[in-house]
Design a protein around this motif. Structure first.
Motif, short mmCIF file in Angstrom:
data_model
loop_
_atom_site.label_atom_id
_atom_site.label_comp_id
_atom_site.label_asym_id
_atom_site.label_seq_id
_atom_site.Cartn_x
_atom_site.Cartn_y
_atom_site.Cartn_z
N PHE A 158 0.82 -1.10 -0.03
CA PHE A 158 -0.02 0.11 -0.10
C PHE A 158 0.94 1.24 -0.01
CE2 PHE A 158 -2.64 3.26 2.55
CZ PHE A 158 -3.43 3.57 1.39
N ALA A 159 1.84 1.18 0.83
CA ALA A 159 2.95 2.43 0.84
C ALA A 159 3.60 2.78 -0.50
CB ALA A 159 3.86 2.18 1.78
N ILE A 160 3.94 1.65 -1.45
CA ILE A 160 4.51 1.45 -2.59
C ILE A 160 3.37 2.16 -3.42
CG2 ILE A 160 5.15 0.46 -4.56
CD1 ILE A 160 6.46 -1.55 -2.48
N SER A 161 2.13 1.78 -3.45
CA SER A 161 1.09 2.25 -4.44
C SER A 161 0.96 3.59 -4.04
CB SER A 161 0.00 1.43 -4.03
OG SER A 161 0.15 0.02 -4.47
N LEU A 162 1.05 4.28 -2.81
CA LEU A 162 0.80 5.76 -2.62
C LEU A 162 2.10 6.27 -3.01
CD1 LEU A 162 -0.62 5.70 0.97
CD2 LEU A 162 -1.75 6.23 -1.18
N ALA A 163 3.33 5.80 -2.82
CA ALA A 163 4.32 6.65 -3.43
C ALA A 163 4.27 6.70 -4.83
CB ALA A 163 5.68 5.75 -2.71
N GLY A 164 4.06 5.49 -5.43
CA GLY A 164 3.84 5.93 -6.87
C GLY A 164 2.83 6.93 -7.56
N ALA A 165 1.85 6.89 -6.55
CA ALA A 165 0.89 7.86 -7.04
C ALA A 165 1.13 9.17 -6.78
CB ALA A 165 -0.44 7.65 -6.06
N ALA A 166 2.13 9.34 -5.89
CA ALA A 166 2.50 10.80 -5.70
C ALA A 166 3.58 11.05 -6.38
CB ALA A 166 3.45 10.82 -4.19
N GLY A 167 4.40 9.88 -7.06
CA GLY A 167 5.35 10.50 -8.05
C GLY A 167 4.81 10.72 -9.38
N MET A 168 3.48 9.96 -9.75
CA MET A 168 2.80 10.17 -10.94
C MET A 168 2.14 11.53 -11.01
SD MET A 168 1.20 6.55 -12.19
CE MET A 168 0.65 5.88 -10.49
N ARG A 169 1.53 11.82 -9.74
CA ARG A 169 1.07 13.21 -9.83
C ARG A 169 2.05 14.43 -10.13
NH1 ARG A 169 -2.95 16.11 -7.25
NH2 ARG A 169 -4.28 14.30 -8.07
N ILE A 170 3.31 14.19 -9.44
CA ILE A 170 4.28 15.33 -9.83
C ILE A 170 4.66 15.31 -11.53
CG2 ILE A 170 6.54 15.98 -9.68
CD1 ILE A 170 6.34 15.29 -6.71
N GLY A 171 4.85 13.75 -11.73
CA GLY A 171 5.30 13.60 -13.36
C GLY A 171 4.31 14.28 -14.23
N THR A 172 2.85 13.97 -13.81
CA THR A 172 1.98 14.29 -14.96
C THR A 172 1.56 15.84 -14.95
OG1 THR A 172 0.30 13.62 -13.06
CG2 THR A 172 0.79 12.09 -14.86
N SER A 173 1.97 16.31 -13.69
CA SER A 173 1.77 17.81 -13.48
C SER A 173 2.78 18.62 -14.39
CB SER A 173 1.64 18.34 -12.00
OG SER A 173 0.72 17.77 -11.19
N ILE A 174 3.95 17.93 -14.43
CA ILE A 174 4.91 18.65 -15.24
C ILE A 174 4.61 18.42 -16.62
CG2 ILE A 174 7.49 18.58 -15.70
CD1 ILE A 174 8.09 17.82 -13.00
N ALA A 175 4.39 17.41 -17.17
CA ALA A 175 4.13 17.10 -18.26
C ALA A 175 2.85 17.67 -19.12
CB ALA A 175 4.04 15.36 -18.70
N PHE A 176 1.82 17.80 -18.07
CA PHE A 176 0.50 18.60 -18.46
C PHE A 176 0.34 19.72 -17.35
CE2 PHE A 176 0.39 14.13 -19.65
CZ PHE A 176 0.23 14.19 -21.10
N PRO A 177 1.12 20.91 -17.67
CA PRO A 177 0.77 21.75 -16.53
C PRO A 177 -0.68 22.61 -16.56
CG PRO A 177 2.35 22.67 -17.97
CD PRO A 177 1.99 21.24 -18.52
N GLY A 178 -1.25 22.53 -17.66
CA GLY A 178 -2.45 23.20 -18.01
C GLY A 178 -2.33 24.81 -18.26
N GLU A 179 -2.85 25.48 -17.33
CA GLU A 179 -2.78 27.18 -17.81
C GLU A 179 -1.36 27.80 -16.65
OE1 GLU A 179 -6.33 28.91 -16.46
OE2 GLU A 179 -7.39 28.07 -18.31
#
Length: 353
Positions: free
Chosen positions: A251-272
């Motif tokens: 569960f901790a690994i899943s959460l860590a992966g989710a946190a990493g994906m949030r940062i990565g997708t925010s950088i890739a698709f920053p929006g406005e």
């Protein structure tokens, strides 16, 4: 040429006299305010008398007034900087939010961390889905060609096991706590899972690609190992052991992966937003999630150490029925709860052995 020079000198003298007069009239209030702030910052407000406490807002307003005059008349820059710093200290003390350590911890576990986890629900589902896909892929690869096992599983995680290992030896590794295998393997597994969680979070900045691959690979390792036991008729037994020793960590690994994906997708698709602003906003949420993951890892390590001392891992497999209480294993088992009952149930009640 003499007249302008004399005029400039006279104006300079006037400014210096004005500055000296300004300091002489108000510096006593600044020093008094600074001294009171130093006392309450180092100790506590109760160290001040009632008169001193009442004087704090008055001295603060006096410092603000002096700062306003100093800026308006373009006085010495060093004086303006000093008054700005003094006014800022006064503002944070008089009007800033101050909370004790207990309140901060309570706010984090009651509000900040749950809100971060709720905000990451999409990424968490994606992380779990990637791990499940990896489990299926790892099991299928080993089932189709057993040479994949050595390619997927590192030697430390394999622990001498493989597709050619006999069922008796695999069963003995799980059931015989006296050989020390379970204790050592659980420690290695915990260290491995912590490393995977840290990497999954830290590598997320690279547009989340390394995080996705790491989730898949971690699932492949679980699937490859599970296939070895399943082929020898010990799939349920290994599942019972992983349900106890891997629930929190996976569960901790899943959460860590989710946190990493949030940062990565925010950088890739920053929006406005700019990429930096999007990364900063995502980083605040991800950081709260990772602090909670660290707490869960510490609690899991403490519980694992207690189990090793109390049970010598002898009854680790016999807690399969306790899998229903896996949620309350995020923290230490609560006396009377499902995890506590399964942890202390005699083997005969759980497996009839």
């Amino acid at each position: 040429m003499t007249a302008p020079v004399r005029g400039n000198a006279e104006r300079g003298d006037a400014v210096r006299q004005s500055l000296a007069s300004f300091r002489r009239e108000r510096e006593a209030d600044w020093k008094a305010f600074e001294a009171l702030l130093a006392r309450v910052e180092k100790r506590a407000p109760r160290t001040l008398s009632e008169e001193e406490l009442l004087s704090l807002p008055l001295l603060y307003r006096s410092a603000l007034s002096s700062l306003s005059v100093a800026r308006a008349t373009s006085l010495d820059n060093a004086l303006v900087g000093y008054l700005e710093a003094l006014s800022l200290r006064g503002y944070f003390y008089l009007y800033g939010a101050r909370r004790g350590l207990r309140q901060r911890l309570a706010d984090f576990f009651l509000h900040d961390w749950p809100e971060a986890i709720r905000d990451l629900w999409r990424e968490t589902l994606a992380s779990v889905a990637l791990m499940v896909i990896g489990i299926g892929a790892g099991a299928w690869l080993v089932a189709s060609d057993k040479s994949w096992f050595d390619a997927i599983i590192p030697p430390g995680l394999a622990g001498g096991r493989g597709p050619d290992t006999s069922a008796e030896l695999l069963r003995g590794m799980l059931y015989d706590g006296d050989n020390g295998f379970l204790s050592g393997f659980a420690a290695y597994l915990f260290t491995h899972n912590v490393q995977v969680a840290i990497l999954a979070f830290a590598l997320g900045f690279a547009f989340a690609v390394p995080t996705v691959l790491l989730m898949l690979y971690n699932g492949c390792m679980i699937g490859a190992l599970f296939q070895v036991y399943w082929s020898k008729g010990l799939g349920m037994e290994l599942g019972g052991w992983l349900a106890i020793h891997g629930t929190t960590e996976l569960f901790a690994i899943s959460l860590a992966g989710a946190a990493g994906m949030r940062i990565g997708t925010s950088i890739a698709f920053p929006g406005e937003l700019t990429r930096m602003a999007a990364a900063a906003r995502a980083g605040r949420i991800a950081a709260n999630a990772m602090v909670g993951v660290g707490h869960a890892a510490v609690c899991r390590a403490a519980r694992g150490h207690w189990q090793a001392d109390h049970h010598q891992r002898r009854h680790a497999l016999r807690h399969w029925r306790g899998h229903a209480g896996a949620v309350d294993r995020l923290f230490l088992p609560v006396p009377g709860g499902a995890a506590w009952r399964s942890l202390n149930a005699p083997p005969s009640r759980l497996y009839g052995r």
